[in-house]
Design a protein around this motif. Structure first.
Motif, mmCIF file in Angstrom:
data_model
loop_
_atom_site.group_PDB
_atom_site.id
_atom_site.type_symbol
_atom_site.label_atom_id
_atom_site.label_comp_id
_atom_site.label_asym_id
_atom_site.label_seq_id
_atom_site.Cartn_x
_atom_site.Cartn_y
_atom_site.Cartn_z
ATOM 1 N N ARG A 136 0.764 -1.367 -0.040
ATOM 2 C CA ARG A 136 -0.234 -0.123 0.058
ATOM 3 C C ARG A 136 0.869 1.529 0.080
ATOM 4 N N GLY A 137 2.167 1.031 0.108
ATOM 5 C CA GLY A 137 3.098 2.363 0.134
ATOM 6 C C GLY A 137 2.943 2.946 1.441
ATOM 7 N N LEU A 138 2.531 2.279 2.408
ATOM 8 C CA LEU A 138 2.471 2.847 3.770
ATOM 9 C C LEU A 138 3.740 2.612 4.676
ATOM 10 N N PRO A 139 4.127 3.609 5.165
ATOM 11 C CA PRO A 139 5.483 3.595 6.068
ATOM 12 C C PRO A 139 5.187 2.733 7.405
ATOM 13 N N VAL A 140 6.009 2.180 7.902
ATOM 14 C CA VAL A 140 5.900 1.642 9.281
ATOM 15 C C VAL A 140 6.768 2.087 10.275
ATOM 16 N N ASP A 141 6.134 3.008 11.116
ATOM 17 C CA ASP A 141 7.134 3.878 12.134
ATOM 18 C C ASP A 141 6.921 3.134 13.460
ATOM 19 N N LEU A 142 8.225 2.311 13.726
ATOM 20 C CA LEU A 142 7.956 1.720 15.049
ATOM 21 C C LEU A 142 8.617 2.697 16.061
ATOM 22 N N GLY A 143 9.029 3.787 16.027
ATOM 23 C CA GLY A 143 9.464 4.875 16.958
ATOM 24 C C GLY A 143 8.362 5.890 17.326
ATOM 25 N N GLY A 144 7.366 5.835 16.315
ATOM 26 C CA GLY A 144 6.162 6.987 16.382
ATOM 27 C C GLY A 144 5.294 6.827 17.774
ATOM 28 N N GLY A 145 4.775 7.812 18.294
ATOM 29 C CA GLY A 145 3.502 7.674 19.686
ATOM 30 C C GLY A 145 4.249 6.734 20.530
ATOM 31 N N SER A 146 2.862 5.725 20.784
ATOM 32 C CA SER A 146 3.228 4.835 21.984
ATOM 33 C C SER A 146 3.598 3.387 21.369
ATOM 34 N N VAL A 147 3.996 3.325 19.959
ATOM 35 C CA VAL A 147 4.429 1.844 19.528
ATOM 36 C C VAL A 147 5.418 1.402 20.283
ATOM 37 N N PRO A 148 6.621 2.045 20.817
ATOM 38 C CA PRO A 148 7.630 1.344 21.296
ATOM 39 C C PRO A 148 7.181 0.781 22.743
ATOM 40 N N TRP A 149 6.079 1.407 23.258
ATOM 41 C CA TRP A 149 5.736 1.035 24.619
ATOM 42 C C TRP A 149 4.887 -0.263 24.428
ATOM 43 N N GLU A 150 4.113 -0.344 23.271
ATOM 44 C CA GLU A 150 3.214 -1.235 22.849
ATOM 45 C C GLU A 150 3.822 -2.457 22.651
ATOM 46 N N LEU A 151 5.145 -2.334 21.963
ATOM 47 C CA LEU A 151 6.053 -3.543 21.554
ATOM 48 C C LEU A 151 6.528 -4.154 22.955
ATOM 49 N N ALA A 152 7.098 -3.107 23.750
ATOM 50 C CA ALA A 152 7.483 -3.654 25.155
ATOM 51 C C ALA A 152 6.334 -4.412 25.919
ATOM 52 N N GLY A 153 5.361 -3.805 25.692
ATOM 53 C CA GLY A 153 4.022 -4.572 26.648
ATOM 54 C C GLY A 153 3.998 -5.791 26.016
ATOM 55 N N MET A 154 4.032 -6.077 24.585
ATOM 56 C CA MET A 154 3.704 -7.457 24.106
ATOM 57 C C MET A 154 4.903 -8.379 24.797
ATOM 58 N N VAL A 155 6.136 -8.020 24.920
ATOM 59 C CA VAL A 155 7.086 -8.790 25.461
ATOM 60 C C VAL A 155 7.001 -8.967 26.933
ATOM 61 N N VAL A 156 6.621 -8.165 27.665
ATOM 62 C CA VAL A 156 6.091 -8.308 29.091
ATOM 63 C C VAL A 156 5.178 -9.211 29.046
ATOM 64 N N PHE A 157 4.058 -8.931 28.315
ATOM 65 C CA PHE A 157 2.739 -9.781 28.196
ATOM 66 C C PHE A 157 3.322 -11.408 28.054
ATOM 67 N N LEU A 158 3.899 -11.598 27.094
ATOM 68 C CA LEU A 158 4.343 -13.007 26.774
ATOM 69 C C LEU A 158 5.394 -13.420 27.678
ATOM 70 N N THR A 159 6.109 -12.858 28.390
ATOM 71 C CA THR A 159 6.966 -13.426 29.344
ATOM 72 C C THR A 159 6.196 -13.601 30.675
ATOM 73 N N GLY A 160 5.428 -12.614 30.966
ATOM 74 C CA GLY A 160 4.659 -12.837 32.295
ATOM 75 C C GLY A 160 3.645 -14.303 32.243
ATOM 76 N N LEU A 161 3.129 -14.446 30.853
ATOM 77 C CA LEU A 161 2.263 -15.538 30.719
ATOM 78 C C LEU A 161 3.045 -16.752 30.898
ATOM 79 N N ALA A 162 4.392 -16.897 30.488
ATOM 80 C CA ALA A 162 5.213 -18.116 30.732
ATOM 81 C C ALA A 162 5.395 -18.261 32.486
ATOM 82 N N LEU A 163 5.496 -17.078 33.178
ATOM 83 C CA LEU A 163 5.654 -17.326 34.513
ATOM 84 C C LEU A 163 4.370 -17.741 35.243
#
Length: 275
Positions: A136-163
């Protein structure tokens, strides 16, 4: 930190548990399947929604979490029940008289393995949105807005599920009941509550009924609901009728789901027979 006169150190116990965990083929297969599922489901979701006029590539990042979470959950349960299902607890507690060191070391090993596994799953999800975005010719901005926090949240979520899976497994000590418990809490019960709300309907358009309020409150406080708040965009609205916990409150509730059964497992281990 040593055992009672036997030179047992916590670091040594952790190293032993890490060797057990990484020495199993099932551990690596679970990790591989989790990463593949994360990437595949995200890719399918992104391709399916890329035709929408308002398509946002990063909106599909969490699409694969529904099934990806099974890998860390199962991994945690298998580690938590492993010593008891194989009978290895007898030799383990002879070698480590201070019993609580064993589950504590197992928790560290699970977290140490689940963290890079979670990073791999998130990386696979990120890579999976690029084909649809580029078409679609759309950019993927991984550093914009709250995206970094969402990515970190996904990591914490999956790690927490294992625990969480590990803590329930260590408490229940049987593979099948522990798997049933964690799957019901994270997958089955939210679906049942959602169906109950939909079948009940609302008395007036836009009104939150007592049934919806109760169901949404329970869903928010379940592991998947509380942990899901970690991956929500910062501007996302709370679930109608549910408590507005935010990422911090959701994280605390999510942590409690792992800490409470883990604490109960340690108490049971110290006060009762290990059989």
């Amino acid at each position: 930190m040593s055992g009672r006169g036997r030179g047992v150190t916590f670091a040594g116990v952790v190293a032993g548990e890490w060797g057990k965990l990484t020495g199993l083929r099932s551990t690596w297969w679970a990790a591989l399947v989790s990463v593949v599922v994360s990437g595949a489901l995200t890719y399918v979701s992104a391709e399916a929604s890329s035709g929408d006029p308002g398509y946002e590539p990063l909106g599909d990042l969490t699409a694969g979490l529904v099934l990806t979470q099974l890998g860390p959950l199962v991994l945690g349960v298998l580690v938590g029940t492993g010593e008891f299902s194989t009978g290895g607890f007898r030799s383990a507690f002879v070698a480590v008289p201070r019993r609580w060191l064993v589950p504590a070391a197992q928790a560290v090993a699970v977290a140490g393995f689940a963290l890079p596994l979670a990073v791999g799953c998130v990386a696979a999800a990120v890579l999976a949105v690029f084909p649809a975005a580029s078409s679609r010719g759309l950019p993927v901005d991984l550093g914009g807005g709250s995206v970094p926090w969402e990515l970190a949240g996904m990591v914490v979520f999956l790690t927490g599920l294992a625990l969480f899976g590990f803590a329930v497994g260590a408490l229940v000590r049987r593979v099948v009941p522990a798997l049933v418990a964690v799957c019901c809490l994270t997958l089955v019960l939210p679906v049942v509550l959602t169906l109950a709300v939909e079948s009940g309907g609302a008395a007036f358009a836009g009104e939150v009924t007592p049934q919806e309020r109760a169901a949404n409150t329970v869903m928010t406080l379940l592991p998947s609901g509380a942990g899901g708040l970690l991956v929500m965009p910062s501007d996302a609205l709370p679930v109608a009728g549910g408590p507005d916990l935010g990422a911090v409150g959701g994280g605390l509730v999510f942590a409690a789901w792992a800490l409470v059964p883990f604490g109960a497992a340690v108490v049971r281990l110290r006060l009762r027979d290990v059989t």
